[in-house]
Design an enzyme around this catalytic site. Structure first.
Site, PDB file in Angstrom:
ATOM      1  N   HIS A   1     -68.175  -7.313  35.477  1.00 23.66           N
ATOM      2  CA  HIS A   1     -67.209  -7.353  34.380  1.00 23.66           C
ATOM      3  C   HIS A   1     -66.398  -8.631  34.538  1.00 23.66           C
ATOM      4  O   HIS A   1     -66.100  -9.063  35.657  1.00 23.66           O
ATOM      5  CB  HIS A   1     -66.298  -6.126  34.400  1.00 23.66           C
TER       6      HIS A   1
ATOM      7  N   ASP B   1     -57.072  -8.908  30.409  1.00 26.59           N
ATOM      8  CA  ASP B   1     -58.449  -8.550  30.060  1.00 26.59           C
ATOM      9  C   ASP B   1     -58.502  -8.217  28.581  1.00 26.59           C
ATOM     10  O   ASP B   1     -57.862  -7.270  28.122  1.00 26.59           O
ATOM     11  CB  ASP B   1     -58.889  -7.347  30.906  1.00 26.59           C
TER      12      ASP B   1
ATOM     13  N   ASN C   1     -61.541  -1.165  43.211  1.00 25.21           N
ATOM     14  CA  ASN C   1     -61.408  -0.428  44.466  1.00 25.21           C
ATOM     15  C   ASN C   1     -61.608   1.078  44.348  1.00 25.21           C
ATOM     16  O   ASN C   1     -61.281   1.819  45.283  1.00 25.21           O
ATOM     17  CB  ASN C   1     -60.034  -0.691  45.096  1.00 25.21           C
TER      18      ASN C   1
END
Length: 772
Positions: A382, A409, A449
């Site tokens: 991504h 984003d 994560n």
């Protein structure tokens, strides 16, 4: 025009200044031709402005804006806030400081009611001298020199000035008589200033400013974690209409009031929404299918320029885009505005739809993934952006300030405050698990994560069984282009601590405690370890070749014979990990003798996968196994892609060719067909410095083993660094690209010394622009 001195000016200025007689209002949106200034009746003795020299070359050079098309074409004055720019004013008679007064009226062009209190309207009376132009957060003006009818002044916008288009009116007054007003014929674009220590986007490192503000071409990493693929992207922030479009969309699409366009945090958050079209008819329309009819496939774009020029012209969302396109366009707008920006790729990036900080994959009794229940996904990669700025809105935390790189984003995945956007999220806050920090730190934390959990689902009334927990799968090889190098820089450690480290698990636990959807962690399979499974994939497979999926099964028991059953699956998927099409499935049964190893191999041929292959050549390989007479299940999943060839570019006579500004050379493109079938309806697309519209070359057919080639004449427009970009598409083979980075030498006669005595440094200047 209507003046505001009576209402807003200090009392001493109100007593001294009498506004000119009312005149016909000036439409700030029309083009104003240079000519006689506007005067009230009977004021022939009033000092009149004949023309204004905007000192374009010097101002643009000093403000690092000379590469903008509008600067080279002399269509606008483009400056950066916090630093002075020079104006040279020519009057109709000698200027007399004792009887003539002059003021500069700056107003935001698209503000219907500019207001001094909002910072969108200001009046400046220049003082004598330029040693001190006022506080960094205030406007200032000073007289640099005065020679007869010529007055040279320096004007300094504040370091917090709204970043937008401004207009300037120069008012003159004869003490005791009338007044005149001269509208400047060109617009003034004021940008963020990463060179200015007082600006919130200040970036101290010179090389980083070159890379993240001035460079107009970059690399975007795509592919998968085991097959990294760099592709070149023409950022093109200096090209025609790109700056104008970038300034305009802040108001028309981002709906940022002019008074707030100087706040980089607010601007960055708006950019993450306005680049996509979900909420506000923004720049790009996303499409994650394989049907791109009615638009351009995301893999066919070579840069941002064509996208932004099309949007600027039509004001309609451009079709189509995926994550790297959104990121490329946001980087272009940010750099055009003056905000340092870079493009980030995260391999094996999580899309956590439930804010649980886990990615949950549900497997049925037949070892098939349940798409309806599996709402989370893992993207092969991504792509998002980082922008550089101070974050005074976040204060000081346990680890210091949150200044520096911030994630934004523009890919529309989840809503934030009822709009599809992400950020700006402090990278430092993400690393330390501060998932509640504004804006959207929790979503970014999951992307890099999250833990990946595989569950056995046996029906709505049956309990879930945790098959496997993978704490290492998410957030791998976080990458960006290295500073002033055409190579990858790994920045994973800026987002998280090393996997398996005590710090990484500690901050994961901290984040989970803040999440309302945290899963309890437990292991059902840990007590059985006699049979070990390991999936093996060969990394470097070229498209057109066959490949193998290999499962290694080891019985570690010294005494017991075990039986293992299962299957291998190969699915063609989109790079987002969804939209699977089964390519091949193979079941197996093994009798494992004590202390032995067996291999299960599944061959996948080109003709088995070709018809189902997505444009980005991505596969999802999985293995599901069970050991009989035990409660042990094994499930593993991995990403895999076949490598596409590169386009070879030859400039002039080859690698050692001398490339000189303004001198014509030959460019040759070559691509060898890697498939065991012919290619049809091929098309080369080329972009590079000085190529205003992408060049396109049709290649009707390329036989098996044949080479597609195209050649054209090219004239480098300036001396400095350049990058040529090429893309190839065809009916059978798509998303193939290549690039060539090169140095352009100045012509021998282009080296000149500056004559102006006002310049602060003896820098060499050329008749042609030089990209640093």
């Amino acid at each position: 025009m209507t003046h505001w001195y009576r209402s807003y000016a200090p009392s001493w200025l109100q007593r001294w200044w009498q506004p000119p007689a009312p005149a016909k209002p000036i439409n700030p949106y029309r083009s104003i031709r240079p000519g006689p200034d506007i005067a009230n009746a009977g004021s022939s003795a009033v000092l009149g402005v004949q023309r204004v020299d905007l000192c374009l070359a010097d101002n643009h050079d000093e403000h690092h804006t000379s590469h903008f098309y509008a600067a080279a074409a002399k269509e606008a004055l483009i400056v950066r806030r916090g630093e002075p720019f020079r104006l040279r004013i020519y009057f109709n008679r000698d200027y007399s400081p004792s009887k003539d007064a002059i003021s500069f009226i700056f107003s935001v062009t698209d503000d219907n009611k500019p207001n001094p209190g909002h910072g969108t309207l200001t009046a400046l009376v220049p003082h004598d001298g330029i040693d001190f132009l006022g506080d960094p957060l205030e406007w200032g003006a000073g007289i640099e020199s005065h020679e007869g009818q010529i007055l040279t002044v320096l004007v300094k916008p504040p370091a917090t000035c709204p970043v937008t288009e401004w207009r300037l009116d120069i008012d003159t007054k004869l003490l005791g008589d009338g007044s005149r007003s001269y509208p400047l014929p060109l617009p003034i674009y004021i940008l963020f200033n990463p060179w200015c220590p007082d600006d919130q986007v200040y970036m101290e490192d010179r090389d980083k400013r070159k890379e993240y503000v001035m460079h107009d071409t970059t690399l975007i990493w795509r592919g998968s974690y085991n097959r990294l693929r760099p592709s070149v992207w023409k950022v093109g922030q200096f090209e025609r209409h790109v700056l104008e479009c970038s300034l305009r969309v802040l108001g028309t699409v981002g709906h940022i009031p002019p008074a707030y366009r100087g706040d980089p945090v607010r601007v960055a958050r708006a950019l993450s929404a306005l680049v996509n079209s979900v909420d506000d008819d923004g720049v790009l329309l996303g499409n994650w299918t394989e049907d791109f009819s009615g638009g351009t496939a995301p893999t066919k774009w070579t840069g941002s320029v064509e996208i932004l020029q099309q949007f600027y012209k039509t004001q309609k969302s451009v079709k189509f885009a995926q994550c790297w396109n959104f990121s490329g366009v946001l980087a272009t707008i940010a750099r055009a505005l003056g905000i340092p920006s870079r493009i980030i790729t995260c391999y094996s990036s999580a899309h956590d739809t439930q804010a649980s900080l886990t990615v949950d994959v549900f497997i049925d009794a037949n070892n098939k993934k349940l798409d309806a229940e599996t709402t989370d996904s893992i993207w092969n990669y991504h792509v998002w952006n980082e922008v550089w700025m101070q974050r005074p809105d976040l204060g000081i935390g346990q680890y210091g300030t949150y200044d520096g790189w911030q994630v934004v984003d523009a890919t529309p995945q989840e809503a934030s405050d009822n709009m599809y956007r992400v950020g700006p999220a402090s990278v430092l806050a993400v690393k330390h698990g501060e998932i509640l920090r504004p804006f959207d730190c929790g979503f970014v934390y999951s992307e890099v994560n999250a833990d990946k959990l595989y569950w056995r689902y046996n029906g709505p009334a049956q309990p879930l069984k945790l098959l496997r927990k993978d704490t290492l799968a998410i957030g791998q090889l976080i990458s960006t282009k290295a500073v002033l190098k055409w190579e990858r820089e790994d920045i994973t450690d800026s987002y998280k601590y090393a996997e398996r480290s005590e710090e990484e698990r500690s901050y994961m636990l901290k984040a989970l405690k803040q999440s309302r959807h945290a899963f309890s962690r437990y292991y059902l399979n840990d007590n059985f370890n006699e049979v070990e499974f390991s999936m093996e994939l060969k990394d470097d497979i070229k498209v057109g070749e066959n490949f193998s999926v290999v499962l290694k099964v080891t019985n570690k028991s010294q005494e017991r014979i075990h039986q293992a059953t299962g299957q291998l699956n190969c699915d063609a998927v989109l790079y987002t990990g969804v939209g699977a099409h089964e390519v091949k499935t193979m079941g197996f049964e093994l009798d494992l003798k004590p202390n032995s190893t067996e291999f299960v191999r599944m061959e996948v041929t080109f003709f088995e996968y070709f018809e189902k292959l997505s444009s980005q050549a991505a596969f999802q390989i999985s293995a599901a196994c069970r050991v009989k007479d035990t409660d042990y299940d094994y499930y593993a999943q991995d990403d895999f892609r076949v490598r596409k060839p590169d386009i070879k570019l030859q400039l002039g006579n080859g690698d050692n060719a001398s490339i000189v500004s303004q001198q014509e050379i030959d460019i040759i493109l070559r691509l060898t067909n890697p498939l065991p079938i012919a290619l049809h309806k091929g098309l080369f697309t080329v972009e590079g410095p000085g190529i205003e519209l992408p060049l396109k070359f049709k290649i009707p057919e390329v036989p098996v083993g044949g080479t597609a080639a195209a050649t054209f004449k090219y004239v480098p427009p300036y001396a400095g660094r350049g990058t040529m970009i090429a893309k190839f598409t065809s009916k059978e083979l798509d998303d193939v690209d290549g690039y060539k980075h090169y140095e352009i030498e100045p012509r021998p006669g282009d080296m000149l010394q500056p004559n102006g005595s006002h310049r602060s440094s003896n820098i060499i200047r050329r008749r042609t622009d030089v990209i640093p």
